[in-house]
Motif scaffolding. Structure first.
Motif, PDB file in Angstrom:
ATOM      1  N   HIS A 166     -17.510  58.774  -4.855  1.00 55.11           N
ATOM      2  CA  HIS A 166     -16.326  58.068  -4.366  1.00 55.11           C
ATOM      3  C   HIS A 166     -15.014  58.663  -4.856  1.00 55.11           C
ATOM      4  CE1 HIS A 166     -18.726  55.085  -2.311  1.00 55.11           C
ATOM      5  NE2 HIS A 166     -19.531  55.106  -3.358  1.00 55.11           N
ATOM      6  N   VAL A 167     -15.008  59.947  -5.197  1.00 52.29           N
ATOM      7  CA  VAL A 167     -13.719  60.621  -5.299  1.00 52.29           C
ATOM      8  C   VAL A 167     -13.265  60.889  -3.868  1.00 52.29           C
ATOM      9  CG1 VAL A 167     -14.241  61.685  -7.537  1.00 52.29           C
ATOM     10  CG2 VAL A 167     -14.689  62.958  -5.431  1.00 52.29           C
ATOM     11  N   ILE A 168     -11.936  60.902  -3.704  1.00 56.23           N
ATOM     12  CA  ILE A 168     -11.391  61.074  -2.351  1.00 56.23           C
ATOM     13  C   ILE A 168     -11.274  62.565  -2.048  1.00 56.23           C
ATOM     14  CG2 ILE A 168      -9.455  60.574  -0.803  1.00 56.23           C
ATOM     15  CD1 ILE A 168     -11.065  58.100  -1.747  1.00 56.23           C
ATOM     16  N   THR A 169     -11.959  62.977  -1.014  1.00 54.79           N
ATOM     17  CA  THR A 169     -11.966  64.398  -0.700  1.00 54.79           C
ATOM     18  C   THR A 169     -11.134  64.701   0.548  1.00 54.79           C
ATOM     19  OG1 THR A 169     -13.465  66.263  -0.290  1.00 54.79           O
ATOM     20  CG2 THR A 169     -14.208  64.106   0.434  1.00 54.79           C
ATOM     21  N   ARG A 170     -10.799  63.688   1.311  1.00 52.35           N
ATOM     22  CA  ARG A 170      -9.855  63.845   2.427  1.00 52.35           C
ATOM     23  C   ARG A 170      -8.862  62.697   2.368  1.00 52.35           C
ATOM     24  NH1 ARG A 170     -11.228  68.092   2.247  1.00 52.35           N
ATOM     25  NH2 ARG A 170     -12.210  69.478   3.757  1.00 52.35           N
ATOM     26  N   ARG A 171      -7.607  63.029   2.009  1.00 49.14           N
ATOM     27  CA  ARG A 171      -6.611  61.974   1.797  1.00 49.14           C
ATOM     28  C   ARG A 171      -5.994  61.496   3.094  1.00 49.14           C
ATOM     29  NH1 ARG A 171      -6.608  60.306  -3.155  1.00 49.14           N
ATOM     30  NH2 ARG A 171      -6.993  61.871  -4.725  1.00 49.14           N
ATOM     31  N   HIS A 172      -6.064  62.303   4.129  1.00 47.37           N
ATOM     32  CA  HIS A 172      -5.461  61.889   5.394  1.00 47.37           C
ATOM     33  C   HIS A 172      -6.507  61.903   6.498  1.00 47.37           C
ATOM     34  CE1 HIS A 172      -1.522  61.587   3.701  1.00 47.37           C
ATOM     35  NE2 HIS A 172      -1.706  62.741   3.090  1.00 47.37           N
ATOM     36  N   CYS A 179     -17.720  51.916   0.937  1.00 47.15           N
ATOM     37  CA  CYS A 179     -17.047  51.206  -0.165  1.00 47.15           C
ATOM     38  C   CYS A 179     -15.766  50.530   0.307  1.00 47.15           C
ATOM     39  CB  CYS A 179     -16.732  52.174  -1.304  1.00 47.15           C
ATOM     40  SG  CYS A 179     -15.353  53.292  -0.963  1.00 47.15           S
ATOM     41  N   ARG A 181     -13.080  52.162   1.440  1.00 46.43           N
ATOM     42  CA  ARG A 181     -11.942  53.075   1.382  1.00 46.43           C
ATOM     43  C   ARG A 181     -12.178  54.241   2.349  1.00 46.43           C
ATOM     44  NH1 ARG A 181     -11.280  54.903  -4.353  1.00 46.43           N
ATOM     45  NH2 ARG A 181     -13.371  55.639  -3.851  1.00 46.43           N
ATOM     46  N   GLU A 248     -15.541  72.120  -3.035  1.00 45.21           N
ATOM     47  CA  GLU A 248     -14.167  71.709  -3.360  1.00 45.21           C
ATOM     48  C   GLU A 248     -14.186  70.586  -4.398  1.00 45.21           C
ATOM     49  OE1 GLU A 248     -12.336  70.369   0.247  1.00 45.21           O
ATOM     50  OE2 GLU A 248     -12.284  72.351   1.162  1.00 45.21           O
ATOM     51  N   ALA A 249     -15.027  69.598  -4.160  1.00 41.10           N
ATOM     52  CA  ALA A 249     -15.108  68.471  -5.092  1.00 41.10           C
ATOM     53  C   ALA A 249     -15.613  68.946  -6.451  1.00 41.10           C
ATOM     54  CB  ALA A 249     -16.022  67.384  -4.526  1.00 41.10           C
TER      55      ALA A 249
ATOM     56  N   THR B 169      -4.830  67.674  -5.215  1.00 36.85           N
ATOM     57  CA  THR B 169      -4.418  66.368  -4.722  1.00 36.85           C
ATOM     58  C   THR B 169      -3.923  66.439  -3.278  1.00 36.85           C
ATOM     59  OG1 THR B 169      -2.988  64.492  -5.241  1.00 36.85           O
ATOM     60  CG2 THR B 169      -2.191  66.645  -5.868  1.00 36.85           C
ATOM     61  N   ARG B 170      -3.650  67.649  -2.806  1.00 32.66           N
ATOM     62  CA  ARG B 170      -3.344  67.860  -1.388  1.00 32.66           C
ATOM     63  C   ARG B 170      -4.134  69.062  -0.904  1.00 32.66           C
ATOM     64  NH1 ARG B 170      -2.142  63.535  -1.639  1.00 32.66           N
ATOM     65  NH2 ARG B 170      -0.210  62.438  -1.203  1.00 32.66           N
ATOM     66  N   ARG B 171      -5.138  68.795  -0.059  1.00 32.26           N
ATOM     67  CA  ARG B 171      -6.033  69.880   0.345  1.00 32.26           C
ATOM     68  C   ARG B 171      -5.456  70.708   1.481  1.00 32.26           C
ATOM     69  NH1 ARG B 171     -10.069  70.367  -2.877  1.00 32.26           N
ATOM     70  NH2 ARG B 171     -10.891  68.455  -3.762  1.00 32.26           N
ATOM     71  N   GLU B 248      -3.172  57.966  -7.104  1.00 36.23           N
ATOM     72  CA  GLU B 248      -4.318  58.445  -6.314  1.00 36.23           C
ATOM     73  C   GLU B 248      -5.245  59.297  -7.185  1.00 36.23           C
ATOM     74  OE1 GLU B 248      -2.788  60.766  -3.087  1.00 36.23           O
ATOM     75  OE2 GLU B 248      -1.876  59.063  -2.062  1.00 36.23           O
ATOM     76  N   ALA B 251      -7.200  57.263  -9.692  1.00 38.30           N
ATOM     77  CA  ALA B 251      -8.349  56.550  -9.117  1.00 38.30           C
ATOM     78  C   ALA B 251      -9.592  57.432  -9.165  1.00 38.30           C
ATOM     79  CB  ALA B 251      -8.038  56.118  -7.687  1.00 38.30           C
ATOM     80  N   ASP B 252      -9.419  58.734  -8.917  1.00 39.18           N
ATOM     81  CA  ASP B 252     -10.552  59.666  -9.034  1.00 39.18           C
ATOM     82  C   ASP B 252     -10.990  59.825 -10.491  1.00 39.18           C
ATOM     83  OD1 ASP B 252     -10.687  60.093  -6.329  1.00 39.18           O
ATOM     84  OD2 ASP B 252      -9.830  62.112  -6.371  1.00 39.18           O
ATOM     85  N   ALA B 255     -13.127  56.967 -11.410  1.00 38.32           N
ATOM     86  CA  ALA B 255     -14.479  57.092 -10.857  1.00 38.32           C
ATOM     87  C   ALA B 255     -15.328  58.033 -11.710  1.00 38.32           C
ATOM     88  CB  ALA B 255     -14.423  57.597  -9.418  1.00 38.32           C
ATOM     89  N   LEU B 288     -11.782  52.402  -6.730  1.00 34.01           N
ATOM     90  CA  LEU B 288     -13.031  51.817  -6.245  1.00 34.01           C
ATOM     91  C   LEU B 288     -13.135  50.377  -6.767  1.00 34.01           C
ATOM     92  CD1 LEU B 288     -15.615  52.802  -4.710  1.00 34.01           C
ATOM     93  CD2 LEU B 288     -16.592  53.362  -6.941  1.00 34.01           C
TER      94      LEU B 288
END
Lengths: 322, 322
Positions: A166-172, A179, A181, A248-249, B169-171, B248, B251-252, B255, B288
């Protein structure tokens, strides 16, 4: 050795599998019951205890058992409780470690979640033997993780650390995740994520693919794997995209704890090089220079059918009382 | 107490500051030399040792000193070496802990990077006293971090863990970072990142702002802070955007290790609520569910002028030999 065995209990939404394990990671006796059969957790523990007593007797009695480890969804290592597990029949907070221990004349019981149990299993019997810093990533229906730092599982201050799915890998425009989100790694790099990617590709693209012969709504990650093994270009691209996002993650995970290895486990890991090659390329491309080439990427060395019980059992070697 | 003091040495690109510290975190005697004066590290260590001997004498002699801790860029805790630090005059791998210890009759010397030292300082003397799981985030020219799990600093298998300024933080269309990659947290949430955001906003937007009175190339995060304190809408939005990105990222981090607290330190942290409020809102929004409301957001309790020496000195309490 006076107490040569431990017991591993793996609680899944459908089945609960348990077995007696020796120090080398051999499952000597095992058994299973239906998890969902009992709406009352005490009835469930009653049936479980009966099954446990049977295999304990086969192994030579209570005196042979050092401890019991339990892997369960939403299992909290600190409290020994299952807390609000959506896929289990019992609601709220269930003091499962205590309930089991009481039924078995006080054999110590330790509990954690499935992915943590897998990490401890790998450290005790598998690819992470001798490692003090590694991350276990389970690629199943969801993406789970167990993080080991300095030889210890990372539980965090509340017992729930290590939710790397649940780390965010695509913010947009990220995909909706279970979950609630958007853009979680799990929404892309799980078995279900791969199937979603397949449906997306088939819809937006026009190139040929064996996958077009299937009903899109029923495509599974296994179908994508089978197509890729037949050299289907689109299916191979799906694995490349999935591996790339994982890499990437992983680059972020390496920046966090600089592990000696990241170990892949679970259904998707069975895709072998098909997933590992793009993961490795992406990690190499994305990782901070100081860590370049330092983190090994490995597959679990535990047989999948045994891994859950082995992982849980490994906790039995380090049991504590409640 | 036979050895009541430790020594902290903070090595920066410009100055090396060092001081004698007691168990409460009071700096009793301190001194500094120019880091860049000596191209040969042996000459540097010679001058440093002279300065150290002076303050050791003031404190009552070698017998009073339990150990020396050093905070240095690219400092490796495991080896006691500074490894390829871009902003220091000595190239390659420098066995600094050993060099210092040899000059001081074997007083044990331990070394780590600046952010790790800050985390240990906070745990020993500051806001993290009694905490076993927290993350220290230093918001200075760059973004650094020190991660504590189970009461121990996380060094990773190579000694370099905790590079949270370099999670991506910005891919897509991410800003170029000093590390050579794109989209790192540091490129946005550092003091220089805030100044970059100001220049971007001033260029793409047309609304009024006090910041328009300044030469864009010379705007600093301090200018943005001053404008925000005068209720400048654009400047406040810059802090909101910066805090939001930090939240943001946090939050990671939650997690990953589910820390009891995340502690902010460094120049940007001085903005107080201006940065903390959007960080908190963003963390609450992005975290989360299982972690909601569990992680405290705190400011460092160490005075900034003392923090680097205090942080390094805290390592002196847990020195080891090389």
């Amino acid at each position: 050795m006076e107490k040569p065995y431990v017991i591993g209990i793996d609680i899944g939404g459908t089945n609960t599998v348990f077995g007696i394990v020796d120090a080398r990671g051999t499952i000597l006796y095992s058994c299973s019951i239906k998890t969902g059969k009992h709406a009352d957790v005490n009835d469930y523990v009653g049936e479980l205890a009966q099954g446990l007593e049977r295999i304990i007797e086969q192994a030579g009695g209570h005196g042979k058992i050092k401890g019991i480890g339990v892997g369960a969804p939403n299992g909290n290592y600190f409290t020994g409780c299952i807390e609000f597990a959506p896929n289990l029949p019992w609601k709220g907070t269930i003091p499962l470690a205590q309930l089991i221990s009481e039924k078995l004349n006080g054999i110590p019981v330790t509990l954690t979640n499935d992915a943590n149990a897998a990490a401890i299993g790998e450290m005790t019997y598998g690819a992470a033997r001798g490692m003090r810093d590694f991350i276990m990533i389970t690629l199943g229906t969801g993406v789970g993780s167990g993080i080991v730092i300095g030889g210890n599982l990372v539980y965090g201050h509340d017992g729930f650390a290590g939710e790397l799915g649940h780390v965010i890998t695509r913010r947009h425009n990220g995909r909706m995740c279970g979950c609630g989100r958007e853009g979680c790694l799990e929404a892309y790099a799980s078995a279900t994520g791969v199937a979603r990617t397949a449906r997306e590709y088939l819809e937006i693209r026009t190139d040929e693919s064996i996958l077009r012969n299937l009903n899109p709504d029923e495509i599974t990650s296994k179908d994508v794997y089978d197509a890729a093994m037949k050299n289907d270009k689109l299916a191979i691209e799906i694995f490349n995209a999935t591996g790339s996002m994982l890499g990437e993650a992983f680059a972020d995970f390496v920046a966090f704890s600089s592990p000696e290895a990241i170990i892949l486990f679970g259904g998707l890991a069975k895709a072998g090089d098909l997933i590992m090659k793009p993961v490795k390329e992406s990690l190499d491309k994305n990782v901070l220079k100081v860590f370049a080439g330092k983190t090994k990427l490995l597959f679990s060395q535990l047989k999948e059918s045994d891994a859950a019980v082995l992982g849980a059992s490994a906790l039995g070697w380090e049991t504590k009382d409640f």
